[in-house]
Design a protein around this motif. Structure first.
Motif, PDB file in Angstrom:
ATOM      1  N   SER A  80       6.589   6.286   2.479  1.00 42.47           N
ATOM      2  CA  SER A  80       5.405   5.804   3.188  1.00 42.47           C
ATOM      3  C   SER A  80       4.139   6.451   2.654  1.00 42.47           C
ATOM      4  CB  SER A  80       5.531   6.069   4.686  1.00 42.47           C
ATOM      5  OG  SER A  80       5.633   7.438   4.939  1.00 42.47           O
TER       6      SER A  80
ATOM      7  N   ASP B 217      -4.344  -2.623  -1.058  1.00 40.20           N
ATOM      8  CA  ASP B 217      -3.678  -3.261  -2.200  1.00 40.20           C
ATOM      9  C   ASP B 217      -3.243  -2.220  -3.239  1.00 40.20           C
ATOM     10  OD1 ASP B 217      -6.468  -2.902  -2.547  1.00 40.20           O
ATOM     11  OD2 ASP B 217      -6.468  -4.242  -4.277  1.00 40.20           O
TER      12      ASP B 217
ATOM     13  N   ILE C  85      -0.036  -0.688  -2.030  1.00 39.48           N
ATOM     14  CA  ILE C  85       1.068  -1.624  -2.239  1.00 39.48           C
ATOM     15  C   ILE C  85       1.522  -1.596  -3.693  1.00 39.48           C
ATOM     16  CG2 ILE C  85       1.644  -4.087  -2.291  1.00 39.48           C
ATOM     17  CD1 ILE C  85      -0.017  -4.338   0.308  1.00 39.48           C
TER      18      ILE C  85
ATOM     19  N   ASP D 190       5.246  -0.661  -4.934  1.00 38.89           N
ATOM     20  CA  ASP D 190       5.995  -1.578  -5.800  1.00 38.89           C
ATOM     21  C   ASP D 190       6.475  -0.877  -7.068  1.00 38.89           C
ATOM     22  OD1 ASP D 190       5.907  -3.811  -4.173  1.00 38.89           O
ATOM     23  OD2 ASP D 190       4.061  -4.582  -5.076  1.00 38.89           O
TER      24      ASP D 190
ATOM     25  N   LYS E 120       9.512  -4.093   3.567  1.00 41.00           N
ATOM     26  CA  LYS E 120       8.333  -3.887   2.719  1.00 41.00           C
ATOM     27  C   LYS E 120       7.067  -3.793   3.557  1.00 41.00           C
ATOM     28  CE  LYS E 120       8.673  -5.642  -1.917  1.00 41.00           C
ATOM     29  NZ  LYS E 120       8.260  -6.680  -2.831  1.00 41.00           N
ATOM     30  N   TYR E 121       6.268  -2.819   3.265  1.00 42.46           N
ATOM     31  CA  TYR E 121       4.870  -2.640   3.685  1.00 42.46           C
ATOM     32  C   TYR E 121       4.613  -2.505   5.167  1.00 42.46           C
ATOM     33  CZ  TYR E 121       4.745  -4.627  -0.994  1.00 42.46           C
ATOM     34  OH  TYR E 121       5.006  -4.905  -2.289  1.00 42.46           O
TER      35      TYR E 121
ATOM     36  N   LYS F 199       1.507   2.236   5.046  1.00 44.33           N
ATOM     37  CA  LYS F 199       2.272   1.259   4.268  1.00 44.33           C
ATOM     38  C   LYS F 199       3.566   1.940   3.838  1.00 44.33           C
ATOM     39  CE  LYS F 199      -0.888  -1.899   4.297  1.00 44.33           C
ATOM     40  NZ  LYS F 199      -0.712  -3.069   5.127  1.00 44.33           N
TER      41      LYS F 199
ATOM     42  N   ILE G  72       7.941   1.364   2.263  1.00 44.19           N
ATOM     43  CA  ILE G  72       9.090   0.574   1.842  1.00 44.19           C
ATOM     44  C   ILE G  72      10.342   1.323   2.277  1.00 44.19           C
ATOM     45  CG2 ILE G  72       8.069  -0.659  -0.103  1.00 44.19           C
ATOM     46  CD1 ILE G  72       9.270   1.447  -1.967  1.00 44.19           C
TER      47      ILE G  72
END
Length: 75
Positions: free
Chosen positions: A24, A36, A39, A43, A58-59, A66, A68
């Motif tokens: 996180s 963004d 993210i 990724d 995800k997210y 944010k 995963i």
């Protein structure tokens, strides 16, 4: 860069032990406007573990955090 490599090492270690891992990123202040970028980092981390892990979640919808969730692939 050192912290990033440490995160990759620890995530790999947990996944190899067949544990789930939550990575996180907490966004504070002006960082929220650049979610963004967070993210993209998540990724990139997930792409390192495509062979040994599956992305479970995800997210999230939260603006502050944010994340995963990675779980080991079934053998």
């Amino acid at each position: 860069k050192v912290m990033y490599m440490l995160i990759l090492l620890m995530v790999k270690e947990f996944i190899e032990k067949e544990h789930k891992v939550k990575v996180s990123l907490r966004l504070l202040g002006r960082e929220k406007a650049h979610a963004d970028t967070a993210i993209k980092v998540l990724d990139e981390i997930a792409s390192h573990f495509e062979e040994i892990a599956v992305i479970e979640k995800k997210y999230g919808r939260e603006q502050v955090q944010k994340f995963i969730m990675l779980s080991p692939k079934v053998k």
